[in-house]
Design a protein around this motif. Sequence first.
Motif, mmCIF file in Angstrom:
data_model
loop_
_atom_site.group_PDB
_atom_site.id
_atom_site.type_symbol
_atom_site.label_atom_id
_atom_site.label_comp_id
_atom_site.label_asym_id
_atom_site.label_seq_id
_atom_site.Cartn_x
_atom_site.Cartn_y
_atom_site.Cartn_z
ATOM 1 N N GLY A 44 -7.854 -3.154 -0.440
ATOM 2 C CA GLY A 44 -6.978 -3.114 -1.609
ATOM 3 C C GLY A 44 -7.744 -3.101 -2.919
ATOM 4 N N ASP A 45 -7.012 -2.987 -4.015
ATOM 5 C CA ASP A 45 -7.620 -3.020 -5.350
ATOM 6 C C ASP A 45 -8.344 -4.345 -5.586
ATOM 7 O OD1 ASP A 45 -4.493 -3.127 -5.291
ATOM 8 O OD2 ASP A 45 -5.116 -4.687 -6.698
ATOM 9 N N GLY A 46 -7.714 -5.437 -5.123
ATOM 10 C CA GLY A 46 -8.317 -6.759 -5.323
ATOM 11 C C GLY A 46 -9.678 -6.863 -4.662
ATOM 12 N N ALA A 47 -9.847 -6.178 -3.540
ATOM 13 C CA ALA A 47 -11.101 -6.245 -2.778
ATOM 14 C C ALA A 47 -12.274 -5.657 -3.553
ATOM 15 C CB ALA A 47 -10.942 -5.506 -1.448
ATOM 16 N N CYS A 88 -9.541 2.939 -0.857
ATOM 17 C CA CYS A 88 -8.905 1.857 -1.623
ATOM 18 C C CYS A 88 -7.415 2.137 -1.787
ATOM 19 C CB CYS A 88 -9.570 1.755 -2.999
ATOM 20 S SG CYS A 88 -8.829 0.502 -4.050
ATOM 21 N N GLU A 89 -6.599 1.254 -1.257
ATOM 22 C CA GLU A 89 -5.152 1.358 -1.462
ATOM 23 C C GLU A 89 -4.830 0.546 -2.717
ATOM 24 O OE1 GLU A 89 -4.305 -0.069 2.622
ATOM 25 O OE2 GLU A 89 -3.231 1.820 2.888
ATOM 26 N N ASN A 90 -4.848 1.242 -3.846
ATOM 27 C CA ASN A 90 -4.610 0.556 -5.117
ATOM 28 C C ASN A 90 -3.097 0.428 -5.338
ATOM 29 O OD1 ASN A 90 -4.406 -0.417 -7.671
ATOM 30 N ND2 ASN A 90 -5.516 1.255 -8.671
ATOM 31 N N ASN A 91 -2.583 -0.734 -4.948
ATOM 32 C CA ASN A 91 -1.135 -0.973 -5.127
ATOM 33 C C ASN A 91 -0.865 -1.794 -6.402
ATOM 34 O OD1 ASN A 91 -1.869 -3.554 -4.408
ATOM 35 N ND2 ASN A 91 -0.928 -3.476 -2.383
ATOM 36 N N ARG A 92 -1.868 -1.853 -7.276
ATOM 37 C CA ARG A 92 -1.771 -2.436 -8.620
ATOM 38 C C ARG A 92 -1.823 -3.949 -8.699
ATOM 39 N NH1 ARG A 92 1.647 0.791 -12.585
ATOM 40 N NH2 ARG A 92 0.922 2.881 -12.213
ATOM 41 N N TYR A 93 -1.679 -4.616 -7.582
ATOM 42 C CA TYR A 93 -1.673 -6.079 -7.616
ATOM 43 C C TYR A 93 -2.515 -6.660 -6.489
ATOM 44 C CZ TYR A 93 2.269 -5.204 -10.669
ATOM 45 O OH TYR A 93 3.058 -4.742 -11.686
ATOM 46 N N GLY A 94 -3.126 -7.796 -6.777
ATOM 47 C CA GLY A 94 -3.725 -8.596 -5.717
ATOM 48 C C GLY A 94 -2.605 -9.496 -5.208
ATOM 49 N N MET A 95 -2.888 -10.771 -5.005
ATOM 50 C CA MET A 95 -1.840 -11.676 -4.538
ATOM 51 C C MET A 95 -0.747 -11.805 -5.597
ATOM 52 S SD MET A 95 -3.548 -14.681 -2.460
ATOM 53 C CE MET A 95 -2.582 -16.108 -2.155
HETATM 54 MG MG LIG Z 1 -3.550 -4.774 -4.105
#
Ligand SMILES: [Mg+2]
Length: 329
Positions: A153-156, A180-187
């Motif tokens: 993810g983006d957070g990673a 990278c699956e950038n879904n705009r948010y981490g947790m």
């Molecule tokens: Mg994310």
Amino acid sequence: MESSLVNYKSEIGKGKLKEMLYQMILIRRFEESVEKLFMQGKIHGTMHLCIGQEPTAVGACAALTNEDKITSTHRGHGHCIAKGTEIPGMMAELLGKVTGHCKGKGGSMHIADLEKGNLGANGIVAGGLPLACGAALTSKKKESGYVAVSFFGDGATNEGSFHESLNIASIWKLPVIFFCENNRYGMSGDIKQMANVENLAERAASYGIPGVIIDGTDVLVVYEATKAAVERAKNGEGPTFIEAQTYRWRGHSRSDARKYRTRVEEQEWMKNKDGIKNFKDRLLLDGVLTEAEVKEIEDKVKQILDDAVEFAEKSPEPSLDSLEEDIFL
Ligand SMILES: [Mg+2]
Ligand SMILES: Cc1ncc(C[n+]2csc(CCOP(=O)(O)OP(=O)(O)O)c2C)c(N)n1
């Protein structure tokens, strides 16, 4: 962004296009089923749903062979299904039953399927990247010819292991794809508060790796970008970083009130960027599939999931005397 695959019908073929739609629908319905089972108290722990992100898993895995490897994340059901893992074993694993892929002891975040080239989901954010580099190094040294794709993810991208992996993959020209699956948010954090770059793909440049930014809700765009990265890796040209822009429709996990984003934003993504609806409409409009064929897919998916839930519910739990088997003590 419209797919550049203008002649996609002839280039990909009806069979594969139908399979892509089938897999995306299977992922969404699988997750809706497990969400329901969770609410009924039949699944314990937590769960991270990838509803809304189906095109990244399906488009990327459609560009891979059975021999190619993937590493997945805590949000990994879609990756598992797209790489070919059987549904009954997944369902049983989530319900903690002995017939599950990890004999009911791993659950959602530990499903691996080595026969299908899935090296595993991973509860450690960015934990899959070094594993994918290891698999890619093995492929290179043994001249096995397979590539490894690491989903994250983006957070990673803020984790040390992300940066170390990109660096080593670049200097050793490993046949690996950083997806990278950038879904705009981490947790619960907006990526804008977590990274001071406009696009995450820019980070690849500092390691000498090409970075591409794509619409992660268009399965054909994802397929095309991954296919190009696979060719590059198999030609010995090294890694590619793909930033697929997408959105998770649900909260981070089951206990998320989603205070960090608005319901309006969610509605906009669901209305305009539903990768399943958009792909289905396109296939219907272009005469690739008929309404009857789409219904057939929906019916088949329903049957598979009904059978899987029945199988999982009827399966026994692991016995107490197996408590210390298959685990590290
Ligand atoms: Mg994310
Ligand atoms: C090393 C590590 N740090 C923190 C966590 C807690 N954690 C689990 S998921 C997550 C957010 C990850 O965000 P992202 O990489 O964008 O993936 P997404 O959940 O959006 O799919 C965090 C911080 C963890 N599991 N591992």
